[in-house]
Design a protein around this motif. Structure first.
Motif, PDB file in Angstrom:
ATOM      1  N   TYR A  29       0.808  -1.215   0.000  1.00  0.00           N
ATOM      2  CA  TYR A  29       0.000   0.000   0.000  1.00  0.00           C
ATOM      3  C   TYR A  29       0.846   1.273   0.000  1.00  0.00           C
ATOM      4  CZ  TYR A  29      -4.217  -2.735   0.441  1.00  0.00           C
ATOM      5  OH  TYR A  29      -5.257  -3.607   0.181  1.00  0.00           O
ATOM      6  N   ASP A  57      -6.328   1.838   1.941  1.00  0.00           N
ATOM      7  CA  ASP A  57      -5.588   1.392   3.114  1.00  0.00           C
ATOM      8  C   ASP A  57      -5.608  -0.133   3.225  1.00  0.00           C
ATOM      9  OD1 ASP A  57      -5.124   4.023   4.175  1.00  0.00           O
ATOM     10  OD2 ASP A  57      -7.204   4.064   4.868  1.00  0.00           O
ATOM     11  N   PHE A  66      -5.762   1.256  10.360  1.00  0.00           N
ATOM     12  CA  PHE A  66      -6.027   2.430   9.542  1.00  0.00           C
ATOM     13  C   PHE A  66      -7.526   2.755   9.541  1.00  0.00           C
ATOM     14  CE2 PHE A  66      -1.951   0.872   8.124  1.00  0.00           C
ATOM     15  CZ  PHE A  66      -1.203   2.039   8.015  1.00  0.00           C
ATOM     16  N   TYR A 120      -3.568   8.133   4.288  1.00  0.00           N
ATOM     17  CA  TYR A 120      -2.599   7.188   3.744  1.00  0.00           C
ATOM     18  C   TYR A 120      -3.168   6.389   2.571  1.00  0.00           C
ATOM     19  CZ  TYR A 120       0.198   7.983   7.971  1.00  0.00           C
ATOM     20  OH  TYR A 120       0.953   8.553   8.969  1.00  0.00           O
ATOM     21  N   GLY A 121      -4.464   6.351   2.459  1.00  0.00           N
ATOM     22  CA  GLY A 121      -5.083   5.607   1.363  1.00  0.00           C
ATOM     23  C   GLY A 121      -5.259   6.395   0.086  1.00  0.00           C
TER      24      GLY A 121
END
Length: 547
Positions: A134, A162, A174, A182-183
């Motif tokens: 990821y 995520d 997450f 972060y995704g």
């Protein structure tokens, strides 16, 4: 006539509760006229830096003036936003060699690629390929997909969203089903650049991406806008892009790997990046580069008691301009829903607030540019605020009002993050409606509209839209209507205005936008993020400095 303006009690926002006020009519004709005009082919999809922008700016100034607003930037309606337009030309196929089968992916149907670098030519030749799961480096969550691997000068293959996006519920490393930053694809490209990657390629999968390949193709092909920067973004990867899932599977198979197995492994803590041994990537393209200034449009209704305290209404005026043509040859992405409707709301709400008379605080109506290019206009305002952010109370962001008819609820993007929720709940009570959390938190809408640019600076902004529990048809009908828009019109040439739209649900929500914004403008409270929210400390610091 819209019902009485209900103002929240001070249970979570210290300050005196203002008197209840009546709201004027919000003009349906204004909503229709502004949406119809901005979404017409004459405006060519409202791309920043185009003739469509010039028409849009002139029209918005005309409409803001007619609504009774004053120029908001020291006598000017505009804030210049320095941008660079980069248009990839002569894009070679993205090739992968060295596996059991060489792959050659065509620009458009198979892959898209572009660059943030302000340079006339990009050449990536025989770059080693590494699968980095990821593509997340989050030390505070005990996660680093780049640990133990050097990707300098290499091409990294990345999964979208995520690791726990398939989790049912909001518990997980997450946040479970709810996407974190972060995704987002923006983060993944940023982190790949920090790691020194030559190219960052995301594997497209419709569900975790939240849109089909048609959206990727229309959004990432053609001229792309980036913020102007002294270093020309030369610290970024040479190339960023996407590939179709089927080609990712072929790529991995050619290296003797199983994509599905590795994708599952990447969801687990401790995942280690996997080189595609012997496989190398190559791609090249020229760039047409044009520096220009786009513009945010700013109008203000000065406050009568505390004019140096500001409440924001925001919406983005831009869309994609000319884009990948539909089968009928139509290549104008008109952006009727996204976001001519939001800009129409700014005008109609300005009219209503002007008619109601001055509020205690100043009300700012901000139509920002380059949202579709990565929230660039709102980000520029956040970094270069016309009005001090420490004196900005909060506000309402309006983006993409889908005409689905009236609903029993509204969907709050980021529900539970700030004390603004209580303002909305009081307004909803007058309509006998409720606030709901996002039914699809994995789509990461919180990071996909302009409220995020202000949140990063600590300013509470609320972003809500019509809910999916429709009066006629319930949740099933609402979900189907939302999916139909995403599949058939979102970021495509068929996001066009129709005289057949049902405006009743939109106008019901317009009353909420008015009530929430007006309540913020009348109270002397300073709503904050809830305790423990990621933006709380920033807000606390800015308010402490102001006081």
């Amino acid at each position: 006539m819209i019902a009485a303006l209900l103002l929240p009690l001070a249970a979570c926002t210290a300050g005196d509760k203002p008197e209840t006020a009546s709201a004027p009519d919000i003009s349906l004709e204004t909503m229709k006229d502004v949406t119809r005009t901005l979404a017409s082919d004459d405006f060519e999809g409202r791309a920043p830096g185009s003739a469509g922008e010039e028409k849009t700016l002139a029209y918005l100034v005309e409409q803001f003036q007619a609504a009774g607003l004053q120029p908001g930037n020291d006598g000017s309606w505009f804030q210049d936003v320095p941008l660079v337009e980069i248009n990839a030309k002569n894009v070679s196929p993205l090739t992968f060699t060295g596996g059991s089968e060489d792959l050659s992916l065509e620009y458009g149907p198979d892959m898209v690629v572009s660059t943030y670098r302000v340079t006339p030519r990009i050449d990536i030749e025989n770059s080693d390929v590494v699968f980095v799961g990821y593509g997340i480096n989050a030390p505070e969550r005990g996660w680093n997909d780049y640990e133990g691997v050097d990707v300098t000068g290499k091409t990294v293959i990345i999964l979208v969203n995520d690791p726990d996006w398939e989790t049912q519920g909001l518990d997980g490393t997450f946040n479970g089903r709810a996407m974190t930053y972060y995704g987002r694809w923006t983060y993944k490209y940023e982190e790949a650049a920090r790691q020194g990657a030559a190219a960052a390629i995301i594997v497209h999968q419709t569900e975790p991406a939240a849109y089909g390949w048609n959206v990727v193709q229309s959004s990432w092909s053609g001229p792309q806008q980036v913020a102007d920067a002294e270093n020309g973004h030369m610290d970024q990867s040479k190339a960023d892009g996407w590939i179709q899932l089927e080609y990712a599977k072929k790529l991995f198979a050619g290296a003797g790997l199983n994509f599905d197995e590795l994708a599952q492994a990447a969801k687990q803590p401790g995942f280690e990046a996997v080189p595609l041994e012997g496989v190398q990537a190559s791609v090249s393209f020229d760039n047409e580069i044009r520096k220009h200034s786009s513009k945010n449009v700013i109008g203000i209704l000065p406050g009568s008691e505390r004019p140096d305290e500001y409440v924001l209404y925001t919406a983005h005026w831009d869309h994609l301009g000319h884009c990948e043509a539909a089968p009928d040859g139509d290549d104008i992405c008109n952006g009727a829903v996204d976001n001519a409707t939001g800009v129409a709301s700014l005008v109609a709400l300005a009219q209503a607030n002007k008619e109601a008379g001055p509020a205690a605080r100043s009300q700012v109506f901000l139509a920002v540019t380059a949202e579709e290019s990565g929230l660039l206009g709102s980000a520029y305002y956040g970094d270069n605020p016309v009005f001090p952010l420490s004196q900005t109370v909060g506000g309402v962001n309006i983006d993409a009002l889908v005409p689905m008819g009236p609903s029993r609820n509204v969907t709050v993007v980021g529900k539970g993050k700030s004390e603004l929720d209580s303002y909305l709940e009081e307004a909803l009570a007058a309509q006998g409606r409720v606030a709901s959390a996002e039914p699809t938190p994995e789509k990461g809408y919180y990071y996909r509209s302009d409220h995020f640019s202000f949140a990063k600076h600590g300013v509470p902004m609320i972003y809500f839209e019509g809910g999916e529990d429709l009066v006629e048809g319930g949740e099933e009908a609402g979900a189907a209507a939302a999916q139909d828009y995403t599949d058939n019109r979102y970021h495509g040439p068929k996001d066009e205005y129709s005289e057949d739209w049902d405006w009743s649900g939109i106008m019901e929500n317009e009353a909420l936008y008015y009530r929430v914004g007006r309540a913020l403008a009348e109270t002397d409270a300073w709503p904050n993020w809830v305790e423990g929210d990621e933006f709380r400390a920033i807000r606390d610091e800015s308010r402490a400095e102001a006081e």
